[in-house]
Design a protein around this motif. Structure first.
Motif, PDB file in Angstrom:
ATOM      1  N   UNK A 194      -8.356  -3.147   0.226  1.00  0.00           N
ATOM      2  CA  UNK A 194      -8.588  -2.446   1.309  1.00  0.00           C
ATOM      3  C   UNK A 194     -10.176  -4.269   1.141  1.00  0.00           C
ATOM      4  N   UNK A 195     -10.323  -4.558   0.913  1.00  0.00           N
ATOM      5  CA  UNK A 195     -11.106  -5.412   1.016  1.00  0.00           C
ATOM      6  C   UNK A 195     -11.358  -6.807   1.318  1.00  0.00           C
ATOM      7  N   UNK A 241       0.705  -0.933  -0.264  1.00  0.00           N
ATOM      8  CA  UNK A 241      -0.225  -0.287  -0.015  1.00  0.00           C
ATOM      9  C   UNK A 241       0.731   1.558   0.516  1.00  0.00           C
ATOM     10  N   UNK A 255      -4.570   1.448 -14.678  1.00  0.00           N
ATOM     11  CA  UNK A 255      -5.839   1.570 -14.586  1.00  0.00           C
ATOM     12  C   UNK A 255      -6.390   0.821 -13.502  1.00  0.00           C
ATOM     13  N   UNK A 256      -5.758  -0.448 -14.386  1.00  0.00           N
ATOM     14  CA  UNK A 256      -6.206  -2.365 -14.009  1.00  0.00           C
ATOM     15  C   UNK A 256      -5.597  -2.355 -12.318  1.00  0.00           C
ATOM     16  N   UNK A 286       2.963   1.133  -3.146  1.00  0.00           N
ATOM     17  CA  UNK A 286       2.396   1.690  -4.768  1.00  0.00           C
ATOM     18  C   UNK A 286       2.081   3.275  -4.223  1.00  0.00           C
ATOM     19  N   UNK A 287       1.558   3.710  -3.373  1.00  0.00           N
ATOM     20  CA  UNK A 287       1.252   4.812  -3.123  1.00  0.00           C
ATOM     21  C   UNK A 287       2.731   5.858  -4.118  1.00  0.00           C
ATOM     22  N   UNK A 313      -4.060  -0.250 -10.465  1.00  0.00           N
ATOM     23  CA  UNK A 313      -4.862   0.689  -9.554  1.00  0.00           C
ATOM     24  C   UNK A 313      -6.077   0.210  -9.122  1.00  0.00           C
ATOM     25  N   UNK A 314      -6.565   0.691 -10.026  1.00  0.00           N
ATOM     26  CA  UNK A 314      -7.700  -0.367  -9.262  1.00  0.00           C
ATOM     27  C   UNK A 314      -8.409  -1.484  -8.640  1.00  0.00           C
ATOM     28  N   UNK A 315      -7.903  -2.484  -8.796  1.00  0.00           N
ATOM     29  CA  UNK A 315      -7.552  -4.100  -8.705  1.00  0.00           C
ATOM     30  C   UNK A 315      -7.048  -3.513  -7.001  1.00  0.00           C
ATOM     31  N   UNK A 316      -5.869  -3.182  -6.863  1.00  0.00           N
ATOM     32  CA  UNK A 316      -4.987  -2.584  -5.712  1.00  0.00           C
ATOM     33  C   UNK A 316      -6.044  -2.112  -4.762  1.00  0.00           C
ATOM     34  N   UNK A 317      -6.640  -1.302  -4.785  1.00  0.00           N
ATOM     35  CA  UNK A 317      -7.448  -0.737  -4.146  1.00  0.00           C
ATOM     36  C   UNK A 317      -8.043  -1.380  -3.819  1.00  0.00           C
ATOM     37  N   UNK A 318      -8.402  -2.858  -4.042  1.00  0.00           N
ATOM     38  CA  UNK A 318      -9.651  -3.606  -3.901  1.00  0.00           C
ATOM     39  C   UNK A 318      -9.020  -4.626  -2.945  1.00  0.00           C
ATOM     40  N   UNK A 326      -8.750 -11.582  -7.026  1.00  0.00           N
ATOM     41  CA  UNK A 326      -8.372  -9.711  -7.486  1.00  0.00           C
ATOM     42  C   UNK A 326      -6.856  -9.551  -7.444  1.00  0.00           C
TER      43      UNK A 326
END
Ligand code: HDD
Ligand code: HEM
Ligand code: HEM
Lengths: 332, 456
Positions: B125-126, B70, B114-115, B73-74, B117-122, B138
């Protein structure tokens, strides 16, 4: 429509997504800044952290996408803008570093002192970055970026009435979007107090955004007459759409329909961008550089549009899933 | 066109500042980016083992690594964003003419980001929003997109070494074949070499953290596994990487002979050329180098008597600075072989005794393996980029024609350097804190009591 028109359209869609989604993330930082002392502001900051944590990186990619489309489709525009706007772009870039990094650092820190330090960097850069990006937009719109490497004035191209207006508008609008989005998040988190706080802020910043936009018209009349005449003629319907959507969102907020209010709020902000686009079409760098003068070769435009169409098939469902997933309550 | 103005305004100091700023931001981003490419795969592997075996240690490791990811990546994302600004802010001359030629890989890279960042967010955090299997799945797009973004961006860099896919008339691009530009001859060796490098840096880098912990006496299962998983990945790939490096060198011998000549400090085109190790180049000669007869000819062309082109083939103002390139290359190769030896050590112990080495010297060396792989990475890039000088696009555009005419780049460099210093200090501090945070007690380990503190 030419291929170049399609590509600028795609760029504008991406820019709209960045301003609405990325803008709300910056706006959340603005509210973080004014949330008050460490104890008093703790719950607001927690809500902000939870809301933007999973999504801000994806929202941020829109900016990169806009930049890349610009240098691919309109290389001369990219070169002209980034050389003339050396100063505000460098400052915005540094703001982006400070914002993203300190947000992640704060989340990973536990000591109060560290959290305060990173929090201050996060919040401060959330104000500065949209401001500087806004000044760049204002400089382009008021015709201060001629075509060519560093042909414009390095200072007055972004330090002028229209740029100042656009910079302030960017910050206020971001704050407004964030407050609207956070209202619904606060309600879902079950906090009456926070919901009320963000509702007040959304209403306040909504009125402020409207006031800046209206007052801005006067500024444009003197500082960017070309843009002014576009906005009051061809682009007038879009301007009206923005105003109406803004009022609708405020009415919905006042009645507590938070989730629905997000839609007109986003439309109000997005329409501002499209009004700008319509007002200066077909010019890309006013006063005299048109889209077709500076677009890339047609074969490049075609390939870029083609891969973007294919990419969208992957991107759109993924994005929808991301947003839906974090709008649902967690499993126990 | 604005070329004449450009040449007038850009001073050597400004050009130097722009190059230094670019090198600094790239050299910084690339380290973090390597973790972005390699770490998700290693983390997903640990999570998969946890699911398969129900082993709590794997789960703890996966959680720890996800936390560190996390943060990484930021900073990777923001440092990358700066790069895309800098392409225009520092090199508008390049982008004005060639932005459209290399736009395709960058556009594709946009989708990969995009892919990712989106899946990393998931993924990050999920944990509590998805069933465990779905959560594991994911992670896979994150791994794929990370490798893809490295591939795409290195395609763009490869194009700068082997520009293809466009016609030029009076400095204006008249015809573009975006796919031909993207898949240029340098693409295969460079992309493969870079993606492997990313796994080496991530693997050895993660392993070093646990090597330090083990040296400090935290020699429990958690730390041994935390060491073994990434170390194995990196050690297995090291020999492959050396093979690919050899491919890259062969490639240079035929496609960028001037760069190879700079790497070897070879002035005159000659036959049966020795390989020179160490040494110092001046006035067309390599001094004090250790020479191994005919080896360069053999390595570059598979023939001990082959002719190797020298720097004298091109006029002096088209030669890269030899000593930097020569030494950077030596450092990369030295690190490559050192890492190979370290991997072999572990492998032999494993094969003979069926366990990890126990020698403290092994862990002392392993603790430096992360640094060594980063050193190889940076040295490799210095070889590639400085060896391309004075060209920004090899044989087509010189750096001084690409740089911005804006004054004050030196001041810009000073500010940016300050920001990177702060960023480095803060990143290291935060990662160290994460590494030292106490581990949540895992049920079956609480009894044996061997987990108190963990690494990320
Ligand atoms: C962990 C990293 C690492 C290791 C162990 C090695 N390399 Fe490397 N090398 C890179 C990481 C790297 C790199 C940073 O990734 C470069 C820079 C550009 C590129 O494509 O890869 C590179 C470039 C690079 C180039 C220049 C390519 C070009 O300019 O087109 C050559 C000739 C080699 N390498 C050769 C080798 C050899 C013979 C090695 C054997 C020991 C080796 N490398 C180990
Ligand atoms: C793959 C993506 C990369 C691209 C597109 C790229 C592009 C560039 C550009 C445009 C320049 C400035 C012009 C020049 O000096 O030739 C440059 C210089 C440089 N880059 Fe790269 N680069 C990449 C990767 C890297 C990485 C990862 C490093 C790591 C160290 C690096 C090291 C350097 C250095 C040292 C210079 C300065 C060379 C000199 O001025 O002598 N590059 N690069
Ligand atoms: C060899 C060189 C490079 C490699 C392997 C690489 C790889 C990556 C990876 C894997 C990421 C994802 C974030 C992360 O993992 O931390 C990333 C982020 C990024 N990189 Fe690089 N990169 C390289 C050079 C460059 C260059 C030259 C540019 C621009 C000109 C660039 C622009 C970006 C941007 C804009 C991001 C942020 C994407 C986001 O927001 O998620 N990179 N890079």
């Amino acid at each position: 429509m030419t291929l170049a028109d399609w590509l600028i359209g795609l760029m504008w869609v991406a820019l709209t997504a960045y301003v609405v989604l990325g803008g709300a993330d910056f706006g959340a930082g603005v509210w973080d800044l004014v949330a008050g002392g460490a104890r008093r502001g703790a719950r607001q900051r927690e809500l902000i952290e939870d809301s933007i944590g999973p999504v801000w990186e994806a929202n941020h990619v829109w900016l990169i996408f806009v930049i890349v489309l610009c240098w691919t489709g309109f290389p001369a525009v990219f070169a002209s803008v980034s050389s003339t706007m050396y100063i505000p772009l460098t400052l915005a870039a540094l703001g982006i570093i400070a914002r993203g990094a300190s947000f992640a650092f704060r989340k990973a820190s536990t000591q109060l002192g560290h959290r305060r330090l990173y929090g201050a960097a996060f919040a401060g850069s959330s104000v500065l970055t949209p401001f500087f990006l806004g000044t760049v937009a204002g400089g382009i719109a008021s015709g201060r970026v001629p075509r060519g490497l560093a042909e414009g004035d390095l200072v007055t191209s972004w330090w002028n009435p229209t740029s100042a207006l656009a910079g302030v508008l960017a910050v206020v609008v971001s704050a407004y979007l964030a407050a609207v989005f956070l209202c619904a998040d606060a309600r879902r988190a079950g906090s009456v107090e926070l919901t009320g706080a963000f509702r007040r802020r959304a209403l306040g910043s909504g009125f402020a955004a409207g006031a800046v936009a209206l007052g801005g018209i006067v500024v444009l009349r003197y500082d960017a007459p070309f843009l002014f005449s576009g906005l009051t003629t061809v682009a007038l319907p879009v301007v009206v759409l923005s105003a109406v959507a803004g009022l609708v969102s405020l009415a919905l907020l006042a009645r507590g329909h938070f989730a629905v209010a997000r839609v007109p709020a986003a439309v109000a902000v997005g329409a501002l961008l499209w009004a700008w686009a319509v007002a200066q079409y077909p010019l890309l760098l006013p006063p005299d550089t048109a889209i077709d003068d500076v677009s890339a070769r047609p074969e490049v435009l075609a390939v870029t549009l083609g891969v973007s169409a294919v990419g969208a098939v992957l991107l759109v469902p993924s994005l929808v899933w991301l947003f839906v997933l974090f709008q649902r309550p967690a499993r126990e | 066109m604005s070329w004449p103005v450009l040449a007038e305004v850009t001073t050597p100091a400004n050009l130097m500042a722009a190059r230094t700023q670019m090198a600094l931001s790239l050299g910084w981003h690339i380290i973090i980016a390597c973790f972005g490419v390699g770490m998700p795969a290693i983390t997903v592997f640990a999570e998969w083992r946890a699911l398969r075996t129900g082993d709590e240690t794997y789960r703890l490791l996966a959680h720890r690594w996800a936390k560190a990811m996390g943060v990484l990546f930021a900073v990777g994302a923001v440092s990358g964003t700066i790069l895309s600004f800098e392409m225009g802010v520092l090199w508008p001359g390049l982008m004005e003419t060639y932005g459209q030629v290399i736009g395709l890989p960058f556009t594709l890279e946009g989708f990969a980001f995009f892919i990712e960042a989106i899946f990393l967010g998931i993924y990050l955090y999920a944990w509590d929003r998805l069933p465990p299997k779905t959560h594991l799945l994911t992670g896979i797009p994150v791994c794929v997109a990370g490798v893809a973004s490295a591939f795409f961006v290195v395609c763009a860099n490869a194009w700068m070494n082997q520009p293809r896919g466009f016609d030029l008339e009076n400095g204006i691009v008249t015809e573009v074949e975006p796919w031909a530009a993207m898949f240029n001859p340098a693409t295969p060796p460079q992309t493969v070499h870079m993606i492997l490098a990313a796994f080496l840096v991530a693997g050895f880098g993660m392993a070093s953290v646990y090597a330090v912990a083990i040296l400090r006496g935290r020699n429990d299962r958690y730390h041994r596994l935390g060491f073994a998983i990434p170390f194995t990945v990196a050690a297995v790939l090291t020999p492959v990487q050396i093979g690919v490096g050899d491919w890259a060198a062969h490639f240079l011998a035929t496609n960028q002979p001037v760069k190879l000549a700079a790497i070897e400090g070879l002035y005159e085109t000659s036959q049966g050329v020795p390989l020179r190790i160490g040494g110092f180049y001046s006035d067309g000669e390599m001094h004090y180098a250790l020479e191994i007869p005919n080896l360069l000819s053999l390595l570059a062309h598979w023939d001990p008597n082959a002719t190797v082109l020298g720097l004298a083939e091109v006029p002096p103002d088209q030669r890269p600075p030899v000593n930097i390139v020569h030494w950077a290359f030596q450092i990369m190769v030295a690190m490559g072989f050192a890492l190979l030896a370290l991997g072999a050590w572990a492998l032999i112990v494993r094969w003979r005794r069926k366990r990890l080495p126990e020698s403290r010297w092994f862990y002392r060396c392993a603790a430096f393996s992360g640094l060594a792989s980063v050193l190889a990475l940076e040295a490799g890039w210095v070889t590639t980029e400085v060896g391309r000088q004075p060209w920004i696009v090899w044989g087509v555009m010189r750096v001084e024609d690409a740089v911005t005419p804006v004054p004050g780049l030196v001041a810009g460099l000073a500010v940016v350097t300050g920001v990177y210093v702060l960023l480095t200090v803060a990143t290291v501090a935060v990662l160290r804190r994460l590494a030292k945070a106490p581990l949540p007690l895992a049920p079956q380990e609480a009894e044996t009591g061997d987990t108190e503190r963990g690494e990320p």
